[in-house]
Design an enzyme around this catalytic site. Structure first.
Site, PDB file in Angstrom:
ATOM      1  N   TRP A  26     -12.029   0.043  -9.202  1.00  0.00           N
ATOM      2  CA  TRP A  26     -11.302   0.782  -8.501  1.00  0.00           C
ATOM      3  C   TRP A  26     -10.204  -0.748  -9.334  1.00  0.00           C
ATOM      4  O   TRP A  26      -8.940  -0.055  -9.261  1.00  0.00           O
ATOM      5  CB  TRP A  26     -10.875   0.170  -6.938  1.00  0.00           C
ATOM      6  CG  TRP A  26     -11.248  -0.484  -6.654  1.00  0.00           C
ATOM      7  CD1 TRP A  26     -10.644  -2.192  -7.208  1.00  0.00           C
ATOM      8  CD2 TRP A  26     -12.270  -1.178  -5.657  1.00  0.00           C
ATOM      9  NE1 TRP A  26     -11.888  -2.949  -5.561  1.00  0.00           N
ATOM     10  CE2 TRP A  26     -12.757  -2.381  -5.205  1.00  0.00           C
ATOM     11  CE3 TRP A  26     -13.909  -0.049  -5.854  1.00  0.00           C
ATOM     12  CZ2 TRP A  26     -13.858  -2.656  -5.455  1.00  0.00           C
ATOM     13  CZ3 TRP A  26     -15.295  -0.993  -5.124  1.00  0.00           C
ATOM     14  CH2 TRP A  26     -15.244  -2.182  -4.913  1.00  0.00           C
ATOM     15  N   ARG A  27     -10.623  -1.303 -10.306  1.00  0.00           N
ATOM     16  CA  ARG A  27      -9.776  -2.116 -10.727  1.00  0.00           C
ATOM     17  C   ARG A  27      -9.047  -1.749 -12.068  1.00  0.00           C
ATOM     18  O   ARG A  27     -10.204  -1.378 -13.150  1.00  0.00           O
ATOM     19  CB  ARG A  27     -10.772  -3.535 -11.099  1.00  0.00           C
ATOM     20  CG  ARG A  27      -9.320  -4.824 -11.269  1.00  0.00           C
ATOM     21  CD  ARG A  27      -9.849  -6.057 -11.136  1.00  0.00           C
ATOM     22  NE  ARG A  27      -9.906  -6.794  -9.524  1.00  0.00           N
ATOM     23  CZ  ARG A  27     -10.113  -7.510  -9.331  1.00  0.00           C
ATOM     24  NH1 ARG A  27     -10.603  -8.552 -10.171  1.00  0.00           N
ATOM     25  NH2 ARG A  27      -9.368  -8.134  -7.784  1.00  0.00           N
ATOM     26  N   GLU A  43      -9.008   0.142  -1.084  1.00  0.00           N
ATOM     27  CA  GLU A  43      -8.531  -1.479   0.169  1.00  0.00           C
ATOM     28  C   GLU A  43      -9.190  -0.291   1.461  1.00  0.00           C
ATOM     29  O   GLU A  43      -9.450  -1.387   3.101  1.00  0.00           O
ATOM     30  CB  GLU A  43      -7.119  -1.262  -0.582  1.00  0.00           C
ATOM     31  CG  GLU A  43      -6.785  -2.148  -1.339  1.00  0.00           C
ATOM     32  CD  GLU A  43      -7.196  -4.034  -1.016  1.00  0.00           C
ATOM     33  OE1 GLU A  43      -8.109  -4.237  -0.282  1.00  0.00           O
ATOM     34  OE2 GLU A  43      -7.042  -4.668  -2.461  1.00  0.00           O
ATOM     35  N   GLN A  48     -13.209  -4.588   6.772  1.00  0.00           N
ATOM     36  CA  GLN A  48     -14.894  -5.378   7.555  1.00  0.00           C
ATOM     37  C   GLN A  48     -15.663  -5.116   6.764  1.00  0.00           C
ATOM     38  O   GLN A  48     -16.947  -4.734   7.220  1.00  0.00           O
ATOM     39  CB  GLN A  48     -14.164  -4.822   8.488  1.00  0.00           C
ATOM     40  CG  GLN A  48     -13.412  -4.075   9.530  1.00  0.00           C
ATOM     41  CD  GLN A  48     -12.931  -4.952  10.661  1.00  0.00           C
ATOM     42  OE1 GLN A  48     -13.967  -5.578  11.750  1.00  0.00           O
ATOM     43  NE2 GLN A  48     -12.263  -5.869  11.071  1.00  0.00           N
ATOM     44  N   THR A  49     -15.931  -5.368   4.785  1.00  0.00           N
ATOM     45  CA  THR A  49     -16.943  -4.137   4.606  1.00  0.00           C
ATOM     46  C   THR A  49     -16.908  -4.686   2.985  1.00  0.00           C
ATOM     47  O   THR A  49     -16.245  -5.318   3.236  1.00  0.00           O
ATOM     48  CB  THR A  49     -17.572  -2.973   4.486  1.00  0.00           C
ATOM     49  OG1 THR A  49     -16.724  -2.426   5.783  1.00  0.00           O
ATOM     50  CG2 THR A  49     -18.526  -2.741   4.443  1.00  0.00           C
ATOM     51  N   LEU A  86     -20.508   3.631   6.467  1.00  0.00           N
ATOM     52  CA  LEU A  86     -19.022   3.553   6.492  1.00  0.00           C
ATOM     53  C   LEU A  86     -19.019   2.414   8.121  1.00  0.00           C
ATOM     54  O   LEU A  86     -18.263   1.663   8.193  1.00  0.00           O
ATOM     55  CB  LEU A  86     -17.799   3.985   5.316  1.00  0.00           C
ATOM     56  CG  LEU A  86     -18.444   3.604   3.900  1.00  0.00           C
ATOM     57  CD1 LEU A  86     -17.489   3.931   3.475  1.00  0.00           C
ATOM     58  CD2 LEU A  86     -18.263   1.755   3.465  1.00  0.00           C
ATOM     59  N   GLY A  87     -18.982   3.596   8.625  1.00  0.00           N
ATOM     60  CA  GLY A  87     -17.767   3.137  10.457  1.00  0.00           C
ATOM     61  C   GLY A  87     -16.769   3.021  10.450  1.00  0.00           C
ATOM     62  O   GLY A  87     -16.612   3.569   9.186  1.00  0.00           O
ATOM     63  N   TYR A 126      -1.291  -5.636   5.832  1.00  0.00           N
ATOM     64  CA  TYR A 126      -1.667  -6.172   4.334  1.00  0.00           C
ATOM     65  C   TYR A 126      -2.138  -4.529   3.129  1.00  0.00           C
ATOM     66  O   TYR A 126      -1.771  -4.913   1.986  1.00  0.00           O
ATOM     67  CB  TYR A 126      -3.273  -6.140   4.977  1.00  0.00           C
ATOM     68  CG  TYR A 126      -4.640  -6.398   3.997  1.00  0.00           C
ATOM     69  CD1 TYR A 126      -4.327  -7.583   3.136  1.00  0.00           C
ATOM     70  CD2 TYR A 126      -5.146  -5.672   3.263  1.00  0.00           C
ATOM     71  CE1 TYR A 126      -5.163  -8.115   2.420  1.00  0.00           C
ATOM     72  CE2 TYR A 126      -6.076  -5.377   2.415  1.00  0.00           C
ATOM     73  CZ  TYR A 126      -6.027  -7.206   1.353  1.00  0.00           C
ATOM     74  OH  TYR A 126      -6.402  -7.748   0.295  1.00  0.00           O
ATOM     75  N   ASP A 144      -5.843 -11.905   2.590  1.00  0.00           N
ATOM     76  CA  ASP A 144      -6.326 -11.774   3.905  1.00  0.00           C
ATOM     77  C   ASP A 144      -7.488 -12.652   4.151  1.00  0.00           C
ATOM     78  O   ASP A 144      -6.769 -13.596   4.175  1.00  0.00           O
ATOM     79  CB  ASP A 144      -7.564 -10.485   2.863  1.00  0.00           C
ATOM     80  CG  ASP A 144      -7.896 -11.200   1.368  1.00  0.00           C
ATOM     81  OD1 ASP A 144      -7.814 -12.029   1.797  1.00  0.00           O
ATOM     82  OD2 ASP A 144      -8.986 -10.276   1.412  1.00  0.00           O
ATOM     83  N   CYS A 206     -12.527 -24.848  -9.934  1.00  0.00           N
ATOM     84  CA  CYS A 206     -11.329 -24.602  -9.675  1.00  0.00           C
ATOM     85  C   CYS A 206      -9.534 -24.733 -10.222  1.00  0.00           C
ATOM     86  O   CYS A 206      -9.692 -25.942 -10.925  1.00  0.00           O
ATOM     87  CB  CYS A 206     -10.890 -24.913  -7.987  1.00  0.00           C
ATOM     88  SG  CYS A 206      -9.020 -23.934  -7.735  1.00  0.00           S
ATOM     89  N   CYS A 212      -5.436 -29.499  -5.209  1.00  0.00           N
ATOM     90  CA  CYS A 212      -5.778 -28.723  -3.787  1.00  0.00           C
ATOM     91  C   CYS A 212      -5.611 -30.351  -2.964  1.00  0.00           C
ATOM     92  O   CYS A 212      -6.562 -31.175  -2.932  1.00  0.00           O
ATOM     93  CB  CYS A 212      -6.519 -28.001  -3.592  1.00  0.00           C
ATOM     94  SG  CYS A 212      -7.446 -27.847  -2.262  1.00  0.00           S
TER      95      CYS A 212
HETATM   96  S1  SF4 Z   1     -10.907 -26.203  -1.551  1.00  0.00           S
HETATM   97 FE1  SF4 Z   1      -9.386 -26.016  -3.212  1.00  0.00          FE
HETATM   98  S2  SF4 Z   1      -9.673 -27.373  -4.735  1.00  0.00           S
HETATM   99 FE2  SF4 Z   1     -11.832 -25.716  -3.629  1.00  0.00          FE
HETATM  100  S3  SF4 Z   1     -11.752 -24.083  -4.903  1.00  0.00           S
HETATM  101 FE3  SF4 Z   1     -10.364 -23.893  -2.551  1.00  0.00          FE
HETATM  102  S4  SF4 Z   1      -8.323 -23.778  -3.393  1.00  0.00           S
HETATM  103 FE4  SF4 Z   1      -9.815 -25.316  -4.684  1.00  0.00          FE
END
Ligand code: SF4
Length: 357
Positions: A26-27, A43, A48-49, A86-87, A126, A144, A206, A212
């Protein structure tokens, strides 16, 4: 907050997304415009799936109802049939009603704002945010469970869920880039689904590992914070261990549905918060000289603790077997499917009878 921690930048997430975006039926492909009808159907199906479970349904659904007009004109039985498996059938009914509203009220074009989308049947905050951002590149947020996890970790948000929701929304809005809000929404979803997973997030891969805060503190897996579940009220009841003169014990099988469904128990009362032990003999399965045990059997179920008072008695060989019950010979008791709580009651009752003999 520690000012030495850099602020996360949308550009870093978008650069990661450009390299690692998931290909989904769908993207839209990079540079293409997403089709609101396809985004909306996906969406609704994804609530829930999992993506893996949805893909075959989505493809069959699109082959059968390729446009919002086709869906609106279809008989409701064929929509329900395409949804079967799909419920959550109220979603399929709302989906159909929504398609009809788009065709009849909006000449077949989905409204392009969150407010306009929210006014349609079955579209909540959402879904409205997701469709507005992904299909119309509106600066909308769609939060979400995946996004909640990423954001609470990123900013080490200590507030418990669901109370933290407004703060999470605020943080997402503050990060939102004005040039690519649709890609940003999808990038956040992809990051949560593939890198920032509930267990063992792949922080090394990440794009936000530097800013983070949870990663810096090594506390990633403890976010989002959840309130400890409050135990329910204690329930009380009585259990009766009746041993016949040949050693057989009176038992019955619980109804197939419900708590401990299909398992075996010694007969007893209902379990209630206001159960009155003074009236327990009303629940006796057979009349007998019952001995009440001083210590109740305690057990904690997921939703409530239980205190079961055990009564034990020896009964004559000629005792009538009440309907739905049976006497199991002593040597075969261990073959019966007793859950722990009834094993405890049975053992306590048998010990009492042995002591009294
Ligand atoms: S905890 Fe922080 S650093 Fe680790 S994947 Fe999630 S957002 Fe990235």
């Amino acid at each position: 907050m520690d000012a030495s921690v850099p602020r996360p930048r949308a550009a870093d997430l978008l650069a990661w997304y450009d390299r690692h975006r998931r290909v989904l039926p769908w993207r839209a492909l990079p540079g293409e415009r997403a089709d609101p009808y396809r985004v909306w159907v996906s969406e609704i199906m994804l609530q829930q799936t999992t993506i893996a479970a949805v893909k075959p349904y989505y493809e069959r659904f699109m082959a059968r109802f390729p446009t919002v007009e086709a869906l609106a004109a279809a008989p409701s039985e064929s929509v329900m049939q395409a949804w079967a498996g799909l419920g959550y059938y109220s979603r399929a009914r709302n989906l159909h009603a929504c398609a009809q509203a788009v065709v009849h009220r909006h000449a077949g074009r989905f409204p392009d704002s969150e407010e306009g989308l929210r006014a349609l049947p079955g579209i909540g905050a959402y879904t409205a945010g997701a469709v507005a951002a992904i299909a119309f590149d509106r600066p909308a947020v769609a939060v979400d469970g995946n996004v909640e996890r990423v954001v609470t970790r990123l900013f080490a948000i200590e507030d418990e869920m669901p109370g933290a929701k407004p703060l999470i929304r605020e943080q997402v809005l503050a990060l939102l880039p004005h040039d690519r809000p649709g890609d940003f929404a999808q990038a956040l979803m992809d990051l949560g689904a593939t890198i920032c997973t509930p267990r063992s997030p792949a922080c090394g891969l990440c794009p936000w590992r530097e800013p983070c805060r949870a990663r810096r503190a090594g506390t990633q897996e403890s976010f989002p914070r959840k309130a400890a579940k409050k135990p329910g009220r204690t329930r009380y009841g009585a259990a009766f261990v009746a041993m016949r003169a040949d050693g057989a014990v009176l038992v019955r099988t619980r109804p197939a549905r419900g708590l401990l469904g299909g398992m075996v128990e010694v007969p007893g009362s209902d379990w209630r918060a206001d159960y009155d032990l003074g009236d327990a003999l009303r629940d006796q399965p057979v009349p007998a000289p019952w001995r009440r045990l001083m210590l109740p059997v305690r057990h904690v179920f997921t939703h409530f603790p239980l205190e079961l008072t055990v009564f034990a008695a020896r009964v004559p060989l000629a005792t009538r077997v009440p309907e739905g019950m049976r006497f199991t010979p002593f040597a075969r008791l261990k073959e019966e499917a007793f859950p722990n709580v009834f094993l405890k009651a049975l053992e306590a009752g048998l010990d009492e009878l042995e002591r009294a003999s």
